[in-house]
Design an enzyme around this catalytic site. Structure first.
Site, PDB file in Angstrom:
ATOM      1  N   SER B 117      52.551   9.533  46.332  1.00 45.04           N
ATOM      2  CA  SER B 117      51.618   9.797  46.105  1.00 45.04           C
ATOM      3  C   SER B 117      50.935   9.449  44.650  1.00 45.04           C
ATOM      4  CB  SER B 117      50.934  11.314  46.031  1.00 45.04           C
ATOM      5  OG  SER B 117      51.711  11.790  45.053  1.00 45.04           O
ATOM      6  N   LYS B 154      49.925  15.051  40.620  1.00 45.51           N
ATOM      7  CA  LYS B 154      48.626  13.832  41.502  1.00 45.51           C
ATOM      8  C   LYS B 154      48.097  14.165  39.740  1.00 45.51           C
ATOM      9  CE  LYS B 154      47.968  14.569  45.859  1.00 45.51           C
ATOM     10  NZ  LYS B 154      49.173  14.593  46.608  1.00 45.51           N
TER      11      LYS B 154
END
Lengths: 195, 195
Positions: B117, B154
């Site tokens: 990610s 993230k």
DNA sequence: TATATAGGTGTACGATCGTACACCTTCAAG
DNA sequence: CTTGAAGGTGTACGATCGTACACCTATATA
């Protein structure tokens, strides 16, 4: 039923001493550190820590630390596994990054990346790279090399025309030496620090 | 004209001792290490090394190492500057990565990246991340967080709708917690080791 | 050759070292 | 309460510690 010994607390106390003093303590110092009145009591936990590879004893009886004490970083599993609960935080292993990343310290150097030729390989300007001198690069190794007098870092390759260096950035192309090429070293690791 | 003292050789000898023993030597041990017959001769180089911040002396006179001895990695300049000539290699500074990367060891953990990610931020699967617990993340900090029971990593952000997490991978989208979100820690560094 | 500077030798002392031995204490289980 | 296992106290000894002091040596320069 026997008393229990909090070995994790001893480890934390030794790590704190190391960070403060930069050396291993004497038995008397350990007695004070662990809260004991007699230095003889130290022998039991010390022997346990030796068995667990946290400490080493020299031929003359001097105690030395292993990387399980001198290493500063607690090592967990994957991001997806997340953080352990406080109950699970007892005997977390630590790692010493220098020792983990560097096989031959006398031949390894830390350099700062200043270009973006390897950005698609996840090596960004400002990153640090650990470069080991003296090895023979294999195809696709990342090398720091001096090509026609200029130092650069790229993927190493070889074909029937000879040696080439490939960037990991589609804005740049393959290069081949016109006059000279010397391999400075092979990139063994990348380190990025966020401010 | 006075004799000269090879301080660089002393440093190398001390580093070798540390690597072997995991502790600092006594003066008698240093006399043997430096090739002296009297431990009293050790005082001069030791005082010089203290002035240069390679050694520290405790209140009771015990010698301890600083990271300039315990650190295992020689630090140079940029890739473009390349490697120094052998003549320039004398007193290269070393760095200890643990100390360089970690401000709060008691709150910092090394985790393995298992997803992609954050690949466009140069964080690849298999990379290691140093995560510091306890801070308050700023916008665009990379965080490890537990969102609705799942751990993820993230970019952190906040807007009028509340908190969100952005990936650095165009195949994924912004996420917001439905039930719960807890920040595990802030990513302070990324480490990649090439086999 | 003499000189000055900086490094190195040798000795000794009180403090502290690691080790050994005898003994004591804590704690859960029966 | 008793017991046994494991941890901890106290003392002493030869070895080694850090420090202090006196003295010696290597080296380039004038």
């Amino acid at each position: 039923m026997p008393r229990t010994l909090d070995i994790g607390e001893k480890i934390a106390q030794l790590r704190s001493f190391y960070k403060q003093e930069g050396r291993a303590p004497s038995y008397a110092e350990m007695a004070g550190l662990f809260g004991y009145k007699s230095k003889n009591a130290v022998y039991n936990p010390v022997n346990k820590l030796i068995d667990l590879n946290y400490l080493i004893r020299s031929a003359k009886g001097r105690i030395g630390f292993t990387a399980k004490i001198t290493g500063g970083i607690a090592i967990l599993g994957s991001v997806q596994a997340g953080f352990p609960s406080p109950a699970e935080e007892e005997l977390i292993d630590t790692i010493n990054l220098d020792e983990f990343l560097v096989a031959r310290p006398e031949a390894t150097y830390l350099l700062t990346v200043s270009g973006d030729s390897m950005i698609e390989a996840g090596i960004h300007p400002g990153d640090l790279v650990l470069v080991e001198k003296g090895g023979v690069p294999k195809k696709s190794d990342i090398v720091v090399a001096q090509v026609d007098g200029e130092w650069t870092m790229k993927y190493f390759g070889r074909d029937k025309e000879g040696v080439y260096l490939d960037p990991a950035n589609s804005s740049y192309t393959r290069i081949r030496p016109e006059r000279s090429m010397a391999i400075g070293g092979i990139v063994k690791a990348v380190v990025r620090k966020y401010a």
